[in-house]
Design a protein around this motif. Structure first.
Motif, PDB file in Angstrom:
ATOM      1  N   TYR A  84      20.205  63.398  36.070  1.00 35.11           N
ATOM      2  CA  TYR A  84      21.481  62.675  36.015  1.00 35.11           C
ATOM      3  C   TYR A  84      22.002  62.460  34.591  1.00 35.11           C
ATOM      4  O   TYR A  84      22.985  61.749  34.379  1.00 35.11           O
ATOM      5  N   TRP A  85      21.334  63.029  33.594  1.00 36.16           N
ATOM      6  CA  TRP A  85      21.801  62.884  32.205  1.00 36.16           C
ATOM      7  C   TRP A  85      23.075  63.702  31.999  1.00 36.16           C
ATOM      8  O   TRP A  85      23.179  64.854  32.437  1.00 36.16           O
ATOM      9  N   VAL A  86      24.080  63.131  31.326  1.00 42.46           N
ATOM     10  CA  VAL A  86      25.351  63.818  31.101  1.00 42.46           C
ATOM     11  C   VAL A  86      25.817  63.581  29.661  1.00 42.46           C
ATOM     12  O   VAL A  86      25.407  62.611  29.002  1.00 42.46           O
ATOM     13  N   GLU A 144      25.989  66.599  35.217  1.00 39.52           N
ATOM     14  CA  GLU A 144      24.654  66.280  35.743  1.00 39.52           C
ATOM     15  C   GLU A 144      24.035  67.463  36.479  1.00 39.52           C
ATOM     16  O   GLU A 144      22.874  67.397  36.902  1.00 39.52           O
TER      17      GLU A 144
END
Length: 309
Positions: free
Chosen positions: A19-21, A69
């Motif tokens: 979920y890192w963006v 993501e």
């Protein structure tokens, strides 16, 4: 900032947690990503691009970009932010985001940059700049779309229009061959008179004059570095008439080909080699064709001091 080509603002390795963006954004410096492992979806001016392992992406200033993501969990990337002061590089890399698919040369440059950046000693910082220079030059010449128009080896051409730059490039690449104005006009699909008028208006000299400059300029280099006889040099530079070559050389340089070779042949006197190493017209790109013609004339000044202390 004189002489400084690049300034690295920040660089680091990063993992891509779930979920890192990176939100879509733009800024005033260059932003480079190299995907070490895994896949990641980038945004380039709002458009998605699926990058794979060993892909490199370069975003020039003011180009919006980000990472969604949609990426491999715990994938790894190398990220670098830097400023470019070199005008040639900035002029070539003014496009939207540049995507470099898996490329061995790019990978080698990135590996060297990242290894040196880890240490960041005085020499390593210089190394980073050198490898970054090699990488950006490679990108500019291999991966950035162009109209096959490149700056001339002899003169800066950014001030000229596209047609003039194309004519200069054509002459630079074909001066050893037989060239006529009709051939140039046919090659570019324009009327001969129109091409001559445009070129003269842009540069202040005729197409024929520029062709003469390139041939005589290269003949002088050949005489200085290779020690080839003048008659053979004339043929090698595309002159059909050797007597005409001798007359034109004296007119443009100020002395005859033989006198030039006797005075400036590098193999004769070591100090002459040092002179050319110190102020070398053969390596210098002049500001315009007018400057180039003037420099060629100064080259034949037999009264110049060439003794290097």
């Amino acid at each position: 900032m004189s002489g400084k080509k690049y300034q690295v603002l920040w660089a680091d390795f990063a993992k891509l947690p779930r979920y890192w963006v990176i939100k879509n954004h733009a800024h005033q410096y260059y932003h480079l990503f190299y995907l070490l492992s895994g896949d990641a979806e980038f945004l380039i001016n709002g458009n998605p691009f699926q990058a794979k392992s060993n892909d490199c992406l370069l975003f020039p200033p003011n180009v919006s970009h980000g990472v969604t993501e949609n990426h491999t969990e715990n994938g790894r990337l190398f990220e670098m932010k830097f400023i470019v002061y070199d005008q040639f590089i900035t002029s070539q890399l003014h496009t939207d985001g540049i995507v470099l698919p898996h490329d061995g040369f790019v990978k080698t440059c990135i590996d060297c940059i990242s290894r040196n950046w880890k240490i960041r000693g005085t020499q390593q910082i210089l190394n980073v700049s050198s490898f970054l220079d090699a990488l950006l030059l490679y990108i500019a010449q291999v991966h950035v779309p162009t109209d096959d128009v490149w700056d001339s080896r002899y003169v800066q051409t950014s001030q000229y229009d596209n047609i003039t730059r194309r004519i200069i490039s054509y002459i630079d690449n074909n001066y050893k061959s037989h060239i006529t104005l009709d051939m140039i006009a046919k090659n570019f699909g324009y009327n001969k008179s129109y091409l001559c008028d445009v070129f003269k208006q842009n540069t202040g000299v005729t197409i024929v004059k520029y062709l003469q400059y390139v041939r005589i300029r290269m003949a002088a280099e050949c005489l200085a570095y290779c020690g080839i006889k003048a008659n053979l040099t004339a043929r090698y530079m595309g002159f059909q008439n050797v007597s005409y070559f001798h007359r034109l050389f004296k007119k443009m340089v100020g002395i005859t080909p033989r006198s030039f070779r006797d005075k400036f042949e590098i193999s004769v006197d070591g100090s002459i080699g040092e002179y050319f190493a110190t102020d070398n017209i053969f390596l210098r790109q002049e500001k315009s064709i007018g400057h180039a013609l003037a420099a060629l004339r100064r080259l034949g000044d037999v009264n110049k001091t060439i003794d290097i202390v």
